[in-house]
Design an enzyme around this catalytic site. Sequence first.
Site, PDB file in Angstrom:
ATOM      1  N   ASP A 192      -6.653  -3.369   9.917  1.00  0.00           N
ATOM      2  CA  ASP A 192      -6.070  -2.029   9.985  1.00  0.00           C
ATOM      3  C   ASP A 192      -6.046  -1.309   8.635  1.00  0.00           C
ATOM      4  O   ASP A 192      -5.154  -0.505   8.357  1.00  0.00           O
ATOM      5  CB  ASP A 192      -4.646  -2.071  10.574  1.00  0.00           C
ATOM      6  CG  ASP A 192      -4.625  -2.701  11.942  1.00  0.00           C
ATOM      7  OD1 ASP A 192      -5.576  -2.482  12.703  1.00  0.00           O
ATOM      8  OD2 ASP A 192      -3.667  -3.423  12.251  1.00  0.00           O
TER       9      ASP A 192
ATOM     10  N   LYS B 149     -10.932   0.795   8.400  1.00  0.00           N
ATOM     11  CA  LYS B 149     -12.374   0.541   8.497  1.00  0.00           C
ATOM     12  C   LYS B 149     -13.073   1.568   9.374  1.00  0.00           C
ATOM     13  O   LYS B 149     -14.182   1.992   9.080  1.00  0.00           O
ATOM     14  CB  LYS B 149     -12.618  -0.862   9.076  1.00  0.00           C
ATOM     15  CG  LYS B 149     -12.058  -1.977   8.221  1.00  0.00           C
ATOM     16  CD  LYS B 149     -12.239  -3.331   8.883  1.00  0.00           C
ATOM     17  CE  LYS B 149     -11.412  -3.526  10.125  1.00  0.00           C
ATOM     18  NZ  LYS B 149      -9.948  -3.581   9.891  1.00  0.00           N
TER      19      LYS B 149
ATOM     20  N   ALA C 111      -9.978  -5.513  18.057  1.00  0.00           N
ATOM     21  CA  ALA C 111     -10.004  -4.474  17.025  1.00  0.00           C
ATOM     22  C   ALA C 111      -9.480  -3.157  17.592  1.00  0.00           C
ATOM     23  O   ALA C 111      -9.607  -2.883  18.775  1.00  0.00           O
ATOM     24  CB  ALA C 111     -11.426  -4.281  16.516  1.00  0.00           C
ATOM     25  N   GLY C 112      -8.889  -2.368  16.715  1.00  0.00           N
ATOM     26  CA  GLY C 112      -8.484  -1.013  17.073  1.00  0.00           C
ATOM     27  C   GLY C 112      -8.808  -0.138  15.890  1.00  0.00           C
ATOM     28  O   GLY C 112      -8.174  -0.248  14.845  1.00  0.00           O
ATOM     29  N   HIS C 113      -9.863   0.651  16.001  1.00  0.00           N
ATOM     30  CA  HIS C 113     -10.308   1.480  14.885  1.00  0.00           C
ATOM     31  C   HIS C 113     -10.091   2.949  15.245  1.00  0.00           C
ATOM     32  O   HIS C 113     -10.669   3.445  16.211  1.00  0.00           O
ATOM     33  CB  HIS C 113     -11.788   1.230  14.581  1.00  0.00           C
ATOM     34  CG  HIS C 113     -12.074  -0.186  14.183  1.00  0.00           C
ATOM     35  ND1 HIS C 113     -13.339  -0.670  13.990  1.00  0.00           N
ATOM     36  CD2 HIS C 113     -11.251  -1.227  13.911  1.00  0.00           C
ATOM     37  CE1 HIS C 113     -13.282  -1.941  13.628  1.00  0.00           C
ATOM     38  NE2 HIS C 113     -12.018  -2.303  13.596  1.00  0.00           N
TER      39      HIS C 113
ATOM     40  N   GLN D 100     -11.057  -6.711  12.132  1.00  0.00           N
ATOM     41  CA  GLN D 100      -9.986  -7.519  11.492  1.00  0.00           C
ATOM     42  C   GLN D 100     -10.084  -7.455   9.961  1.00  0.00           C
ATOM     43  O   GLN D 100     -10.434  -6.410   9.439  1.00  0.00           O
ATOM     44  CB  GLN D 100     -10.026  -8.962  11.997  1.00  0.00           C
ATOM     45  CG  GLN D 100      -9.670  -9.123  13.471  1.00  0.00           C
ATOM     46  CD  GLN D 100     -10.777  -8.717  14.427  1.00  0.00           C
ATOM     47  OE1 GLN D 100     -11.901  -9.174  14.311  1.00  0.00           O
ATOM     48  NE2 GLN D 100     -10.485  -7.847  15.376  1.00  0.00           N
TER      49      GLN D 100
ATOM     50  N   ARG E  49       3.507  -2.519  13.070  1.00  0.00           N
ATOM     51  CA  ARG E  49       2.894  -3.368  12.042  1.00  0.00           C
ATOM     52  C   ARG E  49       3.951  -3.735  11.013  1.00  0.00           C
ATOM     53  O   ARG E  49       4.796  -2.907  10.671  1.00  0.00           O
ATOM     54  CB  ARG E  49       1.744  -2.628  11.357  1.00  0.00           C
ATOM     55  CG  ARG E  49       0.578  -2.365  12.301  1.00  0.00           C
ATOM     56  CD  ARG E  49      -0.487  -1.488  11.660  1.00  0.00           C
ATOM     57  NE  ARG E  49      -1.577  -1.238  12.589  1.00  0.00           N
ATOM     58  CZ  ARG E  49      -2.403  -0.215  12.505  1.00  0.00           C
ATOM     59  NH1 ARG E  49      -2.294   0.682  11.542  1.00  0.00           N
ATOM     60  NH2 ARG E  49      -3.369  -0.063  13.402  1.00  0.00           N
TER      61      ARG E  49
ATOM     62  N   GLY F 253      -8.962   7.259   0.111  1.00  0.00           N
ATOM     63  CA  GLY F 253      -8.542   8.032   1.278  1.00  0.00           C
ATOM     64  C   GLY F 253      -7.212   8.718   0.985  1.00  0.00           C
ATOM     65  O   GLY F 253      -6.272   8.075   0.521  1.00  0.00           O
TER      66      GLY F 253
HETATM   67  P1  GDP Z   1      -8.990  -0.142  11.139  1.00  0.00           P
HETATM   68  O1  GDP Z   1      -8.617  -1.084  12.224  1.00  0.00           O
HETATM   69  O2  GDP Z   1      -9.261  -0.815   9.847  1.00  0.00           O
HETATM   70  O3  GDP Z   1     -10.099   0.798  11.526  1.00  0.00           O
HETATM   71  O4  GDP Z   1      -7.689   0.746  10.889  1.00  0.00           O
HETATM   72  P2  GDP Z   1      -6.759   1.436  12.021  1.00  0.00           P
HETATM   73  O5  GDP Z   1      -7.508   2.551  12.639  1.00  0.00           O
HETATM   74  O6  GDP Z   1      -6.213   0.388  12.923  1.00  0.00           O
HETATM   75  O7  GDP Z   1      -5.546   1.926  11.137  1.00  0.00           O
HETATM   76  C1  GDP Z   1      -5.719   2.814  10.098  1.00  0.00           C
HETATM   77  C2  GDP Z   1      -4.945   4.086  10.396  1.00  0.00           C
HETATM   78  O8  GDP Z   1      -4.853   4.861   9.207  1.00  0.00           O
HETATM   79  C3  GDP Z   1      -5.620   5.008  11.400  1.00  0.00           C
HETATM   80  O9  GDP Z   1      -4.625   5.671  12.123  1.00  0.00           O
HETATM   81  C4  GDP Z   1      -6.405   5.994  10.537  1.00  0.00           C
HETATM   82  O10 GDP Z   1      -6.596   7.250  11.166  1.00  0.00           O
HETATM   83  C5  GDP Z   1      -5.472   6.121   9.364  1.00  0.00           C
HETATM   84  N1  GDP Z   1      -6.116   6.377   8.063  1.00  0.00           N
HETATM   85  C6  GDP Z   1      -7.293   5.894   7.573  1.00  0.00           C
HETATM   86  N2  GDP Z   1      -7.456   6.277   6.287  1.00  0.00           N
HETATM   87  C7  GDP Z   1      -6.363   7.016   5.956  1.00  0.00           C
HETATM   88  C8  GDP Z   1      -5.919   7.652   4.757  1.00  0.00           C
HETATM   89  O11 GDP Z   1      -6.566   7.615   3.722  1.00  0.00           O
HETATM   90  N3  GDP Z   1      -4.706   8.290   4.818  1.00  0.00           N
HETATM   91  C9  GDP Z   1      -3.944   8.343   5.953  1.00  0.00           C
HETATM   92  N4  GDP Z   1      -2.777   8.979   5.923  1.00  0.00           N
HETATM   93  N5  GDP Z   1      -4.326   7.736   7.088  1.00  0.00           N
HETATM   94  C10 GDP Z   1      -5.509   7.082   7.091  1.00  0.00           C
HETATM   95  P1  IMO Z   2      -8.699  -4.278  13.336  1.00  0.00           P
HETATM   96  O1  IMO Z   2     -10.203  -4.436  13.524  1.00  0.00           O
HETATM   97  C1  IMO Z   2      -4.861  -6.298  12.824  1.00  0.00           C
HETATM   98  C2  IMO Z   2      -4.436 -10.240  14.700  1.00  0.00           C
HETATM   99  C3  IMO Z   2      -3.475 -10.383  15.866  1.00  0.00           C
HETATM  100  C4  IMO Z   2      -3.027 -11.825  15.670  1.00  0.00           C
HETATM  101  C5  IMO Z   2      -4.290 -12.515  15.196  1.00  0.00           C
HETATM  102  C6  IMO Z   2      -5.065 -13.236  16.288  1.00  0.00           C
HETATM  103  O2  IMO Z   2      -8.132  -3.125  14.052  1.00  0.00           O
HETATM  104  O3  IMO Z   2      -8.332  -4.378  11.917  1.00  0.00           O
HETATM  105  P2  IMO Z   2      -6.610 -12.385  18.276  1.00  0.00           P
HETATM  106  O4  IMO Z   2      -6.305 -11.504  19.463  1.00  0.00           O
HETATM  107  O5  IMO Z   2      -7.693 -11.852  17.400  1.00  0.00           O
HETATM  108  O6  IMO Z   2      -6.839 -13.809  18.651  1.00  0.00           O
HETATM  109  O7  IMO Z   2      -5.240 -12.385  17.398  1.00  0.00           O
HETATM  110  O8  IMO Z   2      -5.106 -11.489  14.632  1.00  0.00           O
HETATM  111  N1  IMO Z   2      -5.460  -9.184  14.874  1.00  0.00           N
HETATM  112  C7  IMO Z   2      -5.457  -8.021  14.208  1.00  0.00           C
HETATM  113  N2  IMO Z   2      -4.548  -7.499  13.345  1.00  0.00           N
HETATM  114  N3  IMO Z   2      -5.992  -5.612  13.104  1.00  0.00           N
HETATM  115  C8  IMO Z   2      -6.921  -6.137  13.944  1.00  0.00           C
HETATM  116  O9  IMO Z   2      -8.127  -5.568  14.146  1.00  0.00           O
HETATM  117  C9  IMO Z   2      -6.657  -7.374  14.577  1.00  0.00           C
HETATM  118  N4  IMO Z   2      -7.327  -8.149  15.454  1.00  0.00           N
HETATM  119  C10 IMO Z   2      -6.591  -9.260  15.614  1.00  0.00           C
HETATM  120  O10 IMO Z   2      -2.408  -9.477  15.761  1.00  0.00           O
HETATM  121  O11 IMO Z   2      -2.082 -11.901  14.636  1.00  0.00           O
HETATM  122 MG    MG Z   3      -7.093  -1.465  13.558  1.00  0.00          MG
END
Ligand code: GDP
Ligand code: IMO
Ligand code: MG
Length: 427
Positions: free
Chosen positions: A13, A16, A39-41, A223, A304, A412
Amino acid sequence: MPALVLLGAQWGDEGKGKATDLLGGSVDYVVRYQGGNNAGHTVVVGDQKYALHLLPSGILSPGCTPVIGNGVVVDPSVLLSELSGLDERGVDTSKLLISGNAHLITPYHTTLDKVSERFLGKRKIGTTGRGIGPAYADKINRVGIRVQDLFDESILRQKVEAALDNKNQVLAKLYNRRAIAADQVVEELLGYADPLSGYVADTTLLLNNAIDQGQVVLFEGGQGTLLDVDHGTYPFVTSSNPTAGGACTGTGVGPTKINRVIGILKAYTTRVGAGPFPTELLDEDGEKLRTIGGERGVTTGRDRRCGWFDAVIARYATRVNGLTDFFLTKLDVLTGWERIPVCVAYEIDGKRVEELPYSQTDFHHAKPIYETLPGWSEDITQAKTFDELPKNAQKYVQALEEMSGAPISAIGVGPGRDETIQINSFL
Ligand code: GDP
Ligand code: IMO
Ligand code: MG
C-alpha cells in the site's frame, strides 16, 4: 531503458498503483509478476478513481499492453468481474494477456484460506481471505490448476479430483466442513474457458522479444518487501515473492535484462494484518496519519496500522531488491506536524542495531530509536519541483534519502497522476 521493476519497499500500500499508472503512458507493457487479488491498487485519473486488484495498473493507459505473468495466482471470477467493471467505464481491456502457466485460485482455495485463519484464532495472519496462500501451496505441492488446464476438460477434471481427494479430508475431518464436489468445481472452471481464451498467450516469449526489440517493459509488484515469503516478516507475510527476484521467476525474464528497480516508499509506514511493526503508533498521531492518509484497505476495507517512517526497513529494501531509485509517496500527508520522528535504528536488548535483524525474536523486541525532524505547515499539493517544497519538507526528503541508501527520484504530493515531483527520469 527496456525493463524496470516497480515494487513496494515496506508492507504494501505504498502507492504502487499510482506510480505504475504514472509510467504507464511511457511504457509498452505493464506486467504483474506475483500475488493475486489480495492486492488493492488505487489509481486516480482526473476525477475518476479506480480500484484494481488483479489487473496491472497499466490497463488504464491506452498505449500499454497489460500482462498477467506466470507468477500470479488468478481467480477467474474476480478477473472477469474486474474486466467487465472497467469495460462499463469505457476502459479498453482487449489488449490484456495472461500467461497460460499462471495458477488458478479455485473456490476451495478461498474456503481453505478462510477456515484455516479461523482455526488459527488469535495466532491468525490476518490474510485477505482471497485464497492466495492455499493456491500457492498447491503450486509448490504440484497439485495446482493452471490457466491452460481450463482448455482441456479431461486434464482439468483429473487435477481437480486429485486436489480435492486430499482437501475434502482436511475440510471434513479437521475443519468440520462439508466436502466440495469436484463436478461442481470443474463445471464452474469450464465456464471461464471461453471468456478467457482470447487473452491467454506465451507471455515469456513475448516479453523477452519485446525487450530485445527495445520496447519498454515495467514489472509491477503487488504487496511489499516485508510481506515477501523469503525476505519478509515470516510467517506474517504473503505467499509469494514481491521482491525484485520475483519479477524474473514470475515472468521468465532473466535478471540481466532488468535495468532499474524502483522501490515505492511511503513517507511514513503502514501495515495491514498481524505481525511485528516497530514504529507502530497506537496513539493520536497514529489515528491522525490514518485519517489524513486515508489508510483503509482497498481490498478488505480494514483500517491500516500506521506509524512513523522506518529507515531500517528502507535500507533493508534497498539491499534485498538492489534498488536503484525510490519513489517517495504521500509526503503531503505529513503536512501540519510540528516535528516528525523518523526511526534511524533499533534498540534490541540494550544494543543499538542499524540493520534489520535476521532473527524474528530480535525483530519482535526491536524498539525504534528516533531522530526528530522539523515539520512544515504549508500546503505542498501544488508543488511541481523540489525547490517549490518548503525548506523543512526538502530537508525531510534529503534526510530520508541519506538514511535509505538510494536516490529519491520522484515524490508524491497527492493521489492524482500529476501530483508528483519528478526529480530524475525513470526511463
Ligand atoms: P498500492 O497498493 O501500493 O497501489 O497502494 P494503495 O492504492 O493500496 O494505497 C495508496 C493510497 O494512497 C491510494 O489511495 C492512493 O490513491 C494514495 N496515494 C498514492 N500516492 C499518494 C500521494 O503522494 N499522496 C496522497 N495523499 N495519496 C497518495
Ligand atoms: P497491495 O498490493 C497490504 C497482507 C495481508 C496479510 C498478509 C497475508 O495493495 O500493496 P494474503 O491474503 O496475501 O495471504 O495475506 O499480507 N497483504 C497486504 N497488505 N497490501 C497488500 O497488497 C496486501 N496483500 C496482502 O493483510 O497480513
Ligand atoms: Mg494496496
